[in-house]
Write a protein that holds these residues in place. Structure first.
Motif, short mmCIF file in Angstrom:
data_model
loop_
_atom_site.label_atom_id
_atom_site.label_comp_id
_atom_site.label_asym_id
_atom_site.label_seq_id
_atom_site.Cartn_x
_atom_site.Cartn_y
_atom_site.Cartn_z
N UNK A 13 7.74 6.03 2.31
CA UNK A 13 9.00 5.30 2.13
C UNK A 13 9.41 4.61 3.42
N UNK A 14 9.15 5.25 4.56
CA UNK A 14 9.47 4.65 5.85
C UNK A 14 8.62 3.41 6.10
N UNK A 15 7.33 3.49 5.81
CA UNK A 15 6.47 2.31 5.97
C UNK A 15 6.92 1.21 5.02
N UNK A 16 7.27 1.58 3.78
CA UNK A 16 7.73 0.58 2.83
C UNK A 16 9.01 -0.09 3.33
N UNK A 17 9.91 0.69 3.90
CA UNK A 17 11.19 0.14 4.36
C UNK A 17 11.05 -0.74 5.59
N UNK A 18 10.23 -0.33 6.55
CA UNK A 18 10.18 -1.01 7.84
C UNK A 18 8.90 -1.79 8.11
N UNK A 19 7.92 -1.65 7.25
CA UNK A 19 6.66 -2.35 7.46
C UNK A 19 5.76 -1.61 8.42
N UNK A 20 4.66 -2.24 8.77
CA UNK A 20 3.63 -1.60 9.58
C UNK A 20 3.77 -1.89 11.07
N UNK A 21 4.83 -2.54 11.46
CA UNK A 21 5.00 -2.97 12.85
C UNK A 21 4.61 -1.89 13.83
N UNK A 64 0.82 -1.22 0.00
CA UNK A 64 0.00 0.00 0.00
C UNK A 64 0.84 1.26 0.00
N UNK A 65 1.90 1.25 0.81
CA UNK A 65 2.79 2.41 0.86
C UNK A 65 3.50 2.63 -0.47
N UNK A 66 3.95 1.55 -1.09
CA UNK A 66 4.61 1.67 -2.39
C UNK A 66 3.65 2.18 -3.45
N UNK A 67 2.44 1.64 -3.47
CA UNK A 67 1.44 2.09 -4.43
C UNK A 67 1.12 3.56 -4.28
N UNK A 68 0.94 4.01 -3.05
CA UNK A 68 0.63 5.42 -2.82
C UNK A 68 1.83 6.31 -3.15
N UNK A 69 3.04 5.83 -2.84
CA UNK A 69 4.25 6.57 -3.19
C UNK A 69 4.30 6.79 -4.71
N UNK A 70 4.08 5.73 -5.47
CA UNK A 70 4.11 5.83 -6.92
C UNK A 70 2.97 6.70 -7.45
N UNK A 71 1.81 6.63 -6.82
CA UNK A 71 0.67 7.47 -7.18
C UNK A 71 1.01 8.95 -7.00
N UNK A 72 1.73 9.26 -5.92
CA UNK A 72 2.03 10.66 -5.61
C UNK A 72 3.04 11.30 -6.57
N UNK A 73 3.85 10.51 -7.22
CA UNK A 73 4.86 11.11 -8.12
C UNK A 73 4.19 11.91 -9.23
N UNK A 74 3.34 11.31 -10.07
CA UNK A 74 2.71 12.14 -11.10
C UNK A 74 1.72 13.15 -10.52
N UNK A 75 1.00 12.76 -9.47
CA UNK A 75 0.03 13.70 -8.88
C UNK A 75 0.72 14.97 -8.41
N UNK A 76 1.88 14.83 -7.82
CA UNK A 76 2.62 15.99 -7.30
C UNK A 76 3.10 16.88 -8.45
N UNK A 77 3.68 16.26 -9.46
CA UNK A 77 4.24 17.05 -10.55
C UNK A 77 3.19 17.62 -11.49
N UNK A 78 2.02 16.99 -11.60
CA UNK A 78 0.97 17.50 -12.47
C UNK A 78 0.13 18.57 -11.78
N UNK A 79 -0.26 18.32 -10.53
CA UNK A 79 -1.20 19.22 -9.86
C UNK A 79 -0.53 20.28 -9.00
N UNK A 80 0.71 20.12 -8.66
CA UNK A 80 1.38 21.09 -7.78
C UNK A 80 2.70 21.57 -8.38
N UNK A 81 2.72 21.77 -9.68
CA UNK A 81 3.91 22.28 -10.37
C UNK A 81 3.99 23.80 -10.15
N UNK A 82 4.37 24.15 -8.94
CA UNK A 82 4.33 25.53 -8.47
C UNK A 82 5.11 26.50 -9.36
N UNK A 83 6.12 26.04 -10.03
CA UNK A 83 6.97 26.88 -10.87
C UNK A 83 6.22 27.39 -12.10
N UNK A 84 5.04 26.82 -12.42
CA UNK A 84 4.27 27.28 -13.57
C UNK A 84 3.14 28.23 -13.18
#
Length: 160
Positions: A132-140, A88-108
């Motif tokens: 990334x922390x959850x992905x690295x260490x799990x949900x413990x 879940x953490x990896x999926x959301x991390x990957x989801x945020x990459x385009x979402x961040x650059x498309x919707x919050x491209x502050x320089x434009x």
């Protein structure tokens, strides 16, 4: 060099949480809240969200909007419950990459809006750090992942 020194393998372990055992659970709940609420709001304000996505140049909004909303809800629930939390953490991390650059491209954006969009951009980067922390260490420690850790047939495949 002695034989004992050569044969000892270096192992790494996640330190146990002794001071505040609820800290990882609280962190996961806080991290997941933004995704669950955002996904639900996409369904509740469908037309507005679709219009905004189209205004940002997103193609196939009728296909991508339900995928995005569902991904946020499922990923958020995965984090909050600690069920397949790494996936879940990896999926959301990957989801945020385009979402961040498309919707919050502050320089434009015009100068008046740049600071607001930069805050959203940086907020997403901070969230990605938590993911990334959850992905690295799990949900413990208090999670379904830990509950089923001893049952290899029920453990998440990612991050074993």
């Amino acid at each position: 060099m002695s034989q004992a020194t050569v044969s000892r393998a270096r192992t790494y372990a996640i330190p146990e949480v002794r001071v505040l055992p609820l800290a990882p659970v609280i962190g996961r709940l806080l991290l997941s809240a933004i995704f669950i609420l955002s996904g639900v709001m996409k369904f509740l304000s469908w037309e507005d969200t679709a219009g905004y996505m189209a205004s940002q140049g997103i193609p196939n909004v009728d296909i991508l909007l339900p995928i995005a909303a569902t991904a946020e809800i499922v990923g958020g629930l995965s984090l909050s419950l600690g069920w397949w939390a790494r996936a879940g953490a990896l999926g959301l991390f990957l989801f945020l990459i385009p979402a961040t650059f498309v919707f919050h491209d502050f320089w434009t954006f015009p100068a008046a809006e740049q600071q607001n969009q930069m805050h959203h951009f940086l907020k997403n980067l901070a969230i990605m750090g938590g993911l990334a922390t959850v992905f690295a260490f799990g949900a413990e420690p208090m999670s379904f992942d830990r509950l089923f850790a001893g049952r290899s047939d029920r453990r998440p495949a990612i991050g074993r």
